[in-house]
Design a protein around this motif. Sequence first.
Motif, mmCIF file in Angstrom:
data_model
loop_
_atom_site.group_PDB
_atom_site.id
_atom_site.type_symbol
_atom_site.label_atom_id
_atom_site.label_comp_id
_atom_site.label_asym_id
_atom_site.label_seq_id
_atom_site.Cartn_x
_atom_site.Cartn_y
_atom_site.Cartn_z
ATOM 1 N N MET A 1 0.832 -1.210 0.000
ATOM 2 C CA MET A 1 0.000 0.000 0.000
ATOM 3 C C MET A 1 0.870 1.266 0.000
ATOM 4 O O MET A 1 0.587 2.230 -0.710
ATOM 5 C CB MET A 1 -0.961 -0.011 1.184
ATOM 6 N N THR A 2 1.943 1.222 0.781
ATOM 7 C CA THR A 2 2.837 2.383 0.807
ATOM 8 C C THR A 2 3.485 2.583 -0.564
ATOM 9 O O THR A 2 3.557 3.712 -1.079
ATOM 10 C CB THR A 2 3.923 2.189 1.893
ATOM 11 N N ALA A 3 3.953 1.479 -1.143
ATOM 12 C CA ALA A 3 4.616 1.583 -2.454
ATOM 13 C C ALA A 3 3.643 2.110 -3.507
ATOM 14 O O ALA A 3 3.988 2.965 -4.325
ATOM 15 C CB ALA A 3 5.154 0.216 -2.853
ATOM 16 N N MET A 4 2.427 1.601 -3.461
ATOM 17 C CA MET A 4 1.416 2.033 -4.437
ATOM 18 C C MET A 4 1.099 3.517 -4.252
ATOM 19 O O MET A 4 0.883 4.232 -5.230
ATOM 20 C CB MET A 4 0.133 1.211 -4.292
ATOM 21 N N SER A 5 1.062 3.937 -2.985
ATOM 22 C CA SER A 5 0.742 5.361 -2.774
ATOM 23 C C SER A 5 1.877 6.234 -3.290
ATOM 24 O O SER A 5 1.662 7.348 -3.758
ATOM 25 C CB SER A 5 0.433 5.637 -1.299
ATOM 26 N N LYS A 6 3.126 5.718 -3.233
ATOM 27 C CA LYS A 6 4.243 6.473 -3.802
ATOM 28 C C LYS A 6 4.111 6.581 -5.321
ATOM 29 O O LYS A 6 4.594 7.516 -5.944
ATOM 30 C CB LYS A 6 5.571 5.808 -3.447
ATOM 31 N N LEU A 7 3.440 5.563 -5.896
ATOM 32 C CA LEU A 7 3.217 5.607 -7.352
ATOM 33 C C LEU A 7 1.917 6.346 -7.694
ATOM 34 O O LEU A 7 1.470 6.322 -8.835
ATOM 35 C CB LEU A 7 3.143 4.178 -7.901
ATOM 36 N N ARG A 8 1.301 6.947 -6.664
ATOM 37 C CA ARG A 8 0.065 7.740 -6.828
ATOM 38 C C ARG A 8 -1.121 6.883 -7.283
ATOM 39 O O ARG A 8 -2.026 7.376 -7.965
ATOM 40 C CB ARG A 8 0.266 8.895 -7.823
ATOM 41 N N VAL A 9 -1.080 5.613 -6.948
ATOM 42 C CA VAL A 9 -2.244 4.771 -7.253
ATOM 43 C C VAL A 9 -3.284 5.045 -6.165
ATOM 44 O O VAL A 9 -2.947 5.060 -4.980
ATOM 45 C CB VAL A 9 -1.850 3.261 -7.231
ATOM 46 N N PRO A 10 -4.551 5.283 -6.519
ATOM 47 C CA PRO A 10 -5.565 5.569 -5.499
ATOM 48 C C PRO A 10 -5.653 4.443 -4.464
ATOM 49 O O PRO A 10 -5.595 3.266 -4.803
ATOM 50 C CB PRO A 10 -6.868 5.666 -6.296
ATOM 51 N N ARG A 11 -5.800 4.838 -3.177
ATOM 52 C CA ARG A 11 -5.793 3.881 -2.072
ATOM 53 C C ARG A 11 -6.909 2.831 -2.218
ATOM 54 O O ARG A 11 -6.708 1.650 -1.929
ATOM 55 C CB ARG A 11 -5.946 4.642 -0.757
#
Lengths: 593, 270
Positions: free
Chosen positions: B146-156
Amino acid sequence: MSDEPLIRLENVTFTYGGDVVALRDLNLTARRGEFVVVLGANGAGKSTLCYLISGIVPHIYGGRRRGLVSVAGLDPWDEPLYVTAQHCGVLMQDPEVQLFMPTLRAELAFGPANLGVDREEILRRAREALALVRLEGLEEHNPRDLSGGQKQRAALASVLTMEPQILVLDEPTSQLDPLGRWEIGEAIERLKEQGEITIVMTTHETEEVLHLADQVLVLDRGRTVLQGTPAEVFSQPDRLEAVGVKTPVLVAVRSTLLSTGQGAEERVDLTVSEVAEEIRQAVGAGQLTVRTDALPEPEPPPADAPVILEACDLTVEYPGPPPVVALQDVSLQIRRGEFVGIVGQNGSGKSTLVKCFVGLLRPKTGQILFQGEDIRRLSVGEIARRIGLVLQNPDYQLFTASCRDEVRFGLRNVGVPPDQIEHRVEEALQMVGLEEEADLFPFRLSFGDRRKLAVAATIALDPEVLILDEPTTAQDHRGRYQLAELARRFHERGGTVLMITHDVDLIARYAHRLIVLHQGHILLDGPTAEVFSQVEELKKSFVVPPVAARLAWELASVGLPPHVMTLDDLYRVLVPTREEGGARRENAGEGVV
Amino acid sequence: MQPAFRYFHADTPIHRLHPLVKIAYVMLTLVLVMYPIRETDMPVLLIWLGLSAVLWTVGRIELRRFATLLKILFGTFIFLILIQGFTYRFGETPLIVIGHLRLWEADLGVITKEGVWFGLVLSVRILVATSALPLFVMTTPTSAIMTAMSKLRVPRTLTFMLVSALSFTSLLFEMWNSIVDAQKLRAFDIDRMNVFKRAFKAYIPIITPLILLLFRKANDFQIAMETKGFGAPVEPTEIEILTTRPADYLWLALIVAVFVGCTVLKFAAW
């Protein structure tokens, strides 16, 4: 306890879609630190009350509401769920659906992280919650790998990290074994001692909450039947029985044998020794008479009956990593016509054993013999005709459009001629009392009736052995003996019954023989009364003998026989002197339907 | 046995690897398998499969967890090889001749060597495609994903849909097994049915209760999530602090180098 009311419900009526009125004119006030217990049969409105307080209604389940609802000063109806969730946490029955993160640490952080709480603060809360539920050191474990009790404590901890002022517990122990129930009870007790959180808990297990409750609310079909302190509520056993709520056993005994009458407010948080002492004094004073001849010695199991089912040196191992030995060199014989109870903690090997009996599991070593024949030669279907196993959850098997079709399904699979099928379907449905519902969609039945339907589908195959796995799970006081009663009827018709359960009262009432499994071994095996008398050995498996038996042992000095196992037995042996020779006491049984 | 596609905690270089490096590996795998395919791609695919095998071995992922998936894949490969063997339009060298049935450019009565080879290439491509995601999800904690995805600006919400679906997978397997057992107890023995009977008849008594139960569980799941503040309009706290270590750069360099090498090798042959 502070005077500040955190929960205030005034004249609340709630109706689900389809005009099902779930709550009517409900009033409830709970202050900070107060512990409110909500009792009632299934369908009484307990869960709806939980949903109403926690905001699940109307945000997840819709409906219409009248009256005032105030939770920590907010109306959950007007606030988004995440706002109510900051004040009110919810713990549900099934821990499996409340745990979705891969580690316990992530699970505990999930709630506060969603609310943007500072990372260090989250970690502090997680440490505190883990300490409270005594799961320190398991932070990196996957919650799904924990035991049942640990899972529910993990779910509780994940709610506590939200730091709610109110905690709603919806039957949190209903799916746990005795150890799990004790573990979660201990955690709840510590929360209550802290005195900071208002707790609303629904349950069927009145004994578990007696010493914790400040206020008891009894519901029946959405209406408030009784409300007050535990002493006020539990001093009215007749009214409780009438709405399907179990009166705590010691309170019932005291009320039946010693009390001056209904409604007398007396202490309800009693111990076996206290009640035994009172009975001893009543016997000494001539108020109670001991009639040892009223209870004949229990019939011994049919020792000369042929062996119908046999396990020989059975070892079962589940593949790892790490591999788990579920049964180790287990040997036992079941004779035709026996009614056998099997108890033990979750993971002790009970379900593994019966799955081997029906061929769902193949042992690593050893064999199962049915009437002397190795069942490895038979397919699961062929075994199903001889040994019927009714699983805990009927919803794993129901798939047809009507109850009738559901029973037909198995009969067709075993190749019963079409002209016989209808007769056997009717007979099976009649036996479980579902003949009126024969054409209904099974999922429209209550959970208890769905379990009866599962029994009908099994019995229709005409097995010689019937195995029930936890017949009391998720059942209320009235429903908990329904399946066991069906098993008793099957037994009376010459069948052999095996019953897995954690309910010692159920075992005491029905089983002639008791097997205690512990860590994959047989710890005890013998006549029920004899096994229950091995108190120290039973402790290893967290099995506590029934209250009636413990009372009888304490009263051995006044002549109570050691084979008193149930309240019915106790009431037969102990008779108020004024009743001797007169009419028998009514409503003195265990309220079994 | 632990189910497939479920994170397992271990201390291996792959578990310690930065999630973004693993995401890069997954993305490059997908790019590689989406290149136009030719019968000469086998060396390229085998090189990437070799890299995946190294990562799986270092990450200590047990192949036996995927026994069911591998069985399904094996069946698919046989099917592909046969279909391509019979229908590959550039097939010239007959391996087995059953008869002659010309349809457009292919002779449907002949299994050709080129067709079988192309079927093999397709099979390896599927194996490459399916090898990347398990490595990622089984060695990366959800919070780190989830942290990595948020760094890629993927919606939570999107990320959570992915991770909760993964979490539901193991529940799904448990329910499936329980339902199969429950139906066996009514003499409905799916294990003894042939493939056709299974496909057309056997799954109704299993899939119907499964769907009904899933609806119910999904409801409870929603309650558990939303009563824990999921969906609150605030920036969620990131519990997992992702730090980059020199080993991450080395692994990334290796993965990118192999990818570039494969790309060059592939297009050099064109």
